[in-house]
Design an enzyme around this catalytic site. Structure first.
Site, PDB file in Angstrom:
ATOM      1  N   GLY A   1      -6.390  -8.645  13.586  1.00  0.00           N
ATOM      2  CA  GLY A   1      -6.673  -9.941  14.172  1.00  0.00           C
ATOM      3  C   GLY A   1      -7.641  -9.489  15.610  1.00  0.00           C
TER       4      GLY A   1
ATOM      5  N   TYR B   1       7.052  -5.612  15.162  1.00  0.00           N
ATOM      6  CA  TYR B   1       7.337  -5.262  13.779  1.00  0.00           C
ATOM      7  C   TYR B   1       7.838  -4.086  13.553  1.00  0.00           C
ATOM      8  CZ  TYR B   1       2.704  -7.886  13.406  1.00  0.00           C
ATOM      9  OH  TYR B   1       1.862  -9.173  13.499  1.00  0.00           O
ATOM     10  N   GLY B   2       8.856  -4.260  12.244  1.00  0.00           N
ATOM     11  CA  GLY B   2       9.538  -3.086  11.995  1.00  0.00           C
ATOM     12  C   GLY B   2       8.862  -1.695  11.346  1.00  0.00           C
ATOM     13  N   ASP B   3       7.219  -2.151  11.204  1.00  0.00           N
ATOM     14  CA  ASP B   3       6.589  -0.762  10.744  1.00  0.00           C
ATOM     15  C   ASP B   3       5.883  -0.313  11.964  1.00  0.00           C
ATOM     16  OD1 ASP B   3       4.819  -3.224  11.050  1.00  0.00           O
ATOM     17  OD2 ASP B   3       4.004  -2.956   8.868  1.00  0.00           O
TER      18      ASP B   3
ATOM     19  N   ASN C   1      -5.315  -7.701  18.293  1.00  0.00           N
ATOM     20  CA  ASN C   1      -4.032  -8.385  18.326  1.00  0.00           C
ATOM     21  C   ASN C   1      -3.043  -7.152  17.882  1.00  0.00           C
ATOM     22  OD1 ASN C   1      -1.426  -9.650  18.750  1.00  0.00           O
ATOM     23  ND2 ASN C   1      -1.847 -10.931  16.582  1.00  0.00           N
TER      24      ASN C   1
ATOM     25  N   THR D   1       3.746 -14.288   9.136  1.00  0.00           N
ATOM     26  CA  THR D   1       4.215 -14.146  10.311  1.00  0.00           C
ATOM     27  C   THR D   1       4.934 -15.209  10.999  1.00  0.00           C
ATOM     28  OG1 THR D   1       2.192 -14.050  11.265  1.00  0.00           O
ATOM     29  CG2 THR D   1       3.156 -11.926  10.651  1.00  0.00           C
TER      30      THR D   1
ATOM     31  N   ARG E   1       0.749  -1.210  -0.287  1.00  0.00           N
ATOM     32  CA  ARG E   1       0.014  -0.002   0.096  1.00  0.00           C
ATOM     33  C   ARG E   1       0.938   1.274   0.027  1.00  0.00           C
ATOM     34  NH1 ARG E   1      -4.259   1.019   3.808  1.00  0.00           N
ATOM     35  NH2 ARG E   1      -3.585  -0.686   5.504  1.00  0.00           N
TER      36      ARG E   1
ATOM     37  N   ASN F   1      41.319  27.118  -3.598  1.00  0.00           N
ATOM     38  CA  ASN F   1      41.699  25.759  -2.858  1.00  0.00           C
ATOM     39  C   ASN F   1      41.840  24.506  -3.532  1.00  0.00           C
ATOM     40  OD1 ASN F   1      38.888  25.307  -2.976  1.00  0.00           O
ATOM     41  ND2 ASN F   1      38.649  24.154  -1.173  1.00  0.00           N
TER      42      ASN F   1
HETATM   43  C1  UD1 Z   1      -0.871  -9.261  11.672  1.00  0.00           C
HETATM   44  C2  UD1 Z   1      -1.516 -10.342  12.696  1.00  0.00           C
HETATM   45  C3  UD1 Z   1      -2.818  -9.526  13.287  1.00  0.00           C
HETATM   46  C4  UD1 Z   1      -2.584  -8.282  13.916  1.00  0.00           C
HETATM   47  C5  UD1 Z   1      -1.762  -7.217  12.919  1.00  0.00           C
HETATM   48  C6  UD1 Z   1      -1.427  -6.157  13.508  1.00  0.00           C
HETATM   49  C7  UD1 Z   1      -0.923 -12.584  11.701  1.00  0.00           C
HETATM   50  C8  UD1 Z   1      -1.434 -13.627  11.019  1.00  0.00           C
HETATM   51  N1  UD1 Z   1      -1.667 -11.537  11.811  1.00  0.00           N
HETATM   52  O1  UD1 Z   1      -1.672  -9.192  10.496  1.00  0.00           O
HETATM   53  O2  UD1 Z   1      -3.372 -10.700  14.230  1.00  0.00           O
HETATM   54  O3  UD1 Z   1      -3.537  -7.812  14.181  1.00  0.00           O
HETATM   55  O4  UD1 Z   1      -0.568  -8.037  12.265  1.00  0.00           O
HETATM   56  O5  UD1 Z   1      -0.648  -5.292  12.671  1.00  0.00           O
HETATM   57  O6  UD1 Z   1       0.307 -12.209  12.332  1.00  0.00           O
HETATM   58  N2  UD1 Z   1       5.747 -10.111   7.785  1.00  0.00           N
HETATM   59  C9  UD1 Z   1       7.296 -10.780   7.439  1.00  0.00           C
HETATM   60  N3  UD1 Z   1       7.017 -11.871   6.743  1.00  0.00           N
HETATM   61  C10 UD1 Z   1       5.898 -12.522   6.335  1.00  0.00           C
HETATM   62  C11 UD1 Z   1       4.638 -11.716   6.524  1.00  0.00           C
HETATM   63  C12 UD1 Z   1       4.780 -10.489   7.321  1.00  0.00           C
HETATM   64  O7  UD1 Z   1       8.238 -10.090   7.720  1.00  0.00           O
HETATM   65  O8  UD1 Z   1       5.874 -13.314   5.579  1.00  0.00           O
HETATM   66  C13 UD1 Z   1       6.057  -8.705   8.494  1.00  0.00           C
HETATM   67  C14 UD1 Z   1       5.680  -7.718   7.760  1.00  0.00           C
HETATM   68  O9  UD1 Z   1       6.593  -7.018   7.096  1.00  0.00           O
HETATM   69  C15 UD1 Z   1       4.941  -6.798   8.781  1.00  0.00           C
HETATM   70  C16 UD1 Z   1       4.458  -7.839   9.995  1.00  0.00           C
HETATM   71  O10 UD1 Z   1       5.289  -9.047   9.592  1.00  0.00           O
HETATM   72  O11 UD1 Z   1       6.129  -5.815   9.525  1.00  0.00           O
HETATM   73  C17 UD1 Z   1       2.972  -7.892  10.150  1.00  0.00           C
HETATM   74  O12 UD1 Z   1       2.632  -8.550   8.551  1.00  0.00           O
HETATM   75  P1  UD1 Z   1       1.227  -7.967   8.032  1.00  0.00           P
HETATM   76  O13 UD1 Z   1       0.957  -8.690   6.900  1.00  0.00           O
HETATM   77  O14 UD1 Z   1       1.040  -6.662   8.196  1.00  0.00           O
HETATM   78  O15 UD1 Z   1       0.437  -8.610   9.134  1.00  0.00           O
HETATM   79  P2  UD1 Z   1      -1.486  -8.515   9.144  1.00  0.00           P
HETATM   80  O16 UD1 Z   1      -1.851  -9.477   8.232  1.00  0.00           O
HETATM   81  O17 UD1 Z   1      -1.713  -7.091   9.197  1.00  0.00           O
HETATM   82 CA    CA Z   2      -0.330  -5.080   9.021  1.00  0.00          CA
END
Ligand code: UD1
Ligand code: CA
Length: 476
Positions: free
Chosen positions: A145, A106-108, A175, A83, A15, A392
């Protein structure tokens, strides 16, 4: 007790609509991942394993430049299968004998504070749970979640929005994605994850149900400031977070005694230190580790990065300075450019259209107009006239210019470096200095002035331009 951390940062962040990985986008003057990692590192976690995927090398480079390899490790996740898969990949970078808690973040989410995570850790230890996670309650729980609780109020599981039914979707406790997990449980449980869900991914959230099935304690720690857990998914959210951080930085400084004429147009890095009774005008960027002593005034429109500014110094309109030291009671600008390695000892005046670089300028010395002072050492109480240039650069190398104390360097002087001018020297205007000048001398390289009487009239006549009856000139 030993304590490790995993920072998930492999996702692309679609996004953002960017060729750059989301976590590399900057917030508060640095990549958001650096901010997130700094918080985790400050808690004392070793190692901090960053899971990289999209632009893995760039993310590693950005972090390696800021954090030591003794604390930081990287784990490459390719492809990104959720994740849970990311956490599994990260485990490989945590020593096998490690037996403490693993913090997963998370890094974000760069605004989660160390204080909040400390409280979370304390609560986790007190609860004796094998797994704790941070939840928040939101009026609009969006697509996060959902935290499903049992009849006793205990946590039964986390259901992803896409997999949730209507009743679950109505739950407003969500979560955040921040967990503390016992390392042994984490190792065993990650192996049990199955991608049986709407996204065909390995969900870290399934650990909750796994723990419950094994009769292990799970705790949801409800954070009271949901704002800390705002993630960044779009450019809009990036700008909003930037504004939030900026506003809070300005507010802290105002509380501490700094005046802002227009805080909305002041961009101050959180690493900057500004003492009480400084005044910051409109349209000012104070970046990096800039340090400003009390009573300094910045009129407005300034860009300062890693600059130290002394007491009572005045920056007039339009100053750009980087990696520079400006001493006490100086007057800089308008429109001055102080480049890296500029060191002003104090009581200096650097006026309009003066550029300095690698220049050490002694106390009380002035350069008020239109000069370039590069690779130079200038003593005390010297006056550098308008248009003085240190020459210079010979096309290959840079050379040094030295000027002593109490000199008068006349206007339009060029100093062909390497060259040295002693103390108490008077340089006549328009001089080209090529050789060393001794203390106390007058130096000049004037061409003798010649004059041809009546030359102008002849010149004009040659161009057919003669005066009319009223004495006016012109060729219509
Ligand atoms: C995840 C949670 C959700 C929570 C939400 C909060 C799961 C299944 N769900 O959802 O319960 O409410 O975060 O923001 O965990 N990432 C990786 N590798 C991957 C996938 C993701 O490093 O294969 C990292 C992403 O870069 C990001 C973070 O994990 O920083 C979260 O991933 P994202 O896809 O945003 O999770 P959500 O589906 O939003
Ligand atoms: Ca997310």
């Amino acid at each position: 007790m030993s304590f490790a951390a995993i920072v998930l940062a492999a996702g692309q962040g679609t996004r953002m609509r960017s060729a750059r990985a989301k976590v590399l986008h900057e917030i508060g003057g640095e990549p958001m991942i650096a901010r997130a990692v700094r918080t985790i590192a400050s808690l004392g976690a070793v190692p901090v394993v960053v899971v990289v995927g999209h632009q893995a090398r760039e993310v590693e480079t950005a972090l390696s430049a800021r954090f030591g390899r003794d604390q930081l490790a990287f784990a490459l996740q390719e492809p990104q299968r959720g994740t849970g898969d990311a956490a599994r990949v990260a485990l490989a970078a945590i020593p096998e004998g490690f037996a403490g808690d693993v913090l997963i973040t998370y890094g974000d989410m760069p605004t989660v504070s160390a204080a909040t995570l400390d409280k979370f850790r304390a609560a986790h230890r007190k609860s004796g749970a094998k797994l704790s996670f941070i939840s928040i309650k939101l009026a609009d729980p969006k697509a996060y979640g959902r935290v499903v609780r049992d009849d006793n109020g205990g946590v039964a599981g986390i259901v992803e929005y896409r997999d949730a039914n209507e009743v679950e979707r109505a739950i407003n406790e969500i979560n955040t994605g921040f967990y503390l997990v016992d390392a042994a449980f984490l190792r065993a449980a990650l192996g049990e994850l199955k991608p049986n869900n709407a996204q065909n991914e390995y969900y870290l959230t399934d650990l909750v149900a796994i723990a419950r099935r094994q009769g292990l304690g799970v705790a949801a720690w409800i954070a009271n400031d949901p704002a800390e857990f705002v993630g960044i998914n779009s450019r809009m959210e990036l700008a909003e977070m930037e504004a939030t951080i900026r506003e809070s930085t300005c507010r802290k400084l105002m509380d501490a005694g700094v005046t802002f004429i227009d805080p909305a147009s002041a961009f101050i890095s959180e690493e900057a230190e500004i003492a009480p009774d400084c005044t910051i005008g409109p349209n000012v960027q104070i970046l990096g580790r800039t340090k400003i002593a009390s009573g300094a005034t910045i009129e407005g429109t300034a860009w300062l990065k890693n600059v130290t500014i002394g007491k009572g110094t005045l920056l007039k309109l339009g100053v750009r300075a980087e990696d520079a030291v400006i001493g006490d009671e100086c007057e800089i600008g308008p429109f001055a450019n102080l480049r890296a390695g500029t060191y002003l000892e104090g009581h200096n005046r650097i006026g309009n259209f003066v550029e300095t670089k690698k220049a050490r300028i002694g106390r009380g010395t002035k350069a008020s107009h239109l000069s370039y002072l590069g690779d130079a050492t200038i003593g005390r109480d010297t006056n550098v006239g308008c248009g003085v240039i240190t020459v210079n650069y010979d096309g290959y190398e840079k050379h040094h210019t030295e000027i002593g104390d109490r000199c008068m360097v006349g206007c339009d002087t060029q100093l062909i470096a390497p060259v040295k001018v002693g103390s108490d020297v008077y340089v006549a205007s328009g001089t080209t200095i090529m050789r060393e000048v001794s203390d106390g001398a007058l130096v000049m390289s004037h061409h003798p002035q010649r004059e041809k009487a009546g030359w102008m009239a002849t010149w004009r006549e040659r161009h057919g331009d003669s005066p009319d009856d009223n004495g006016k000139r012109g060729r219509e």
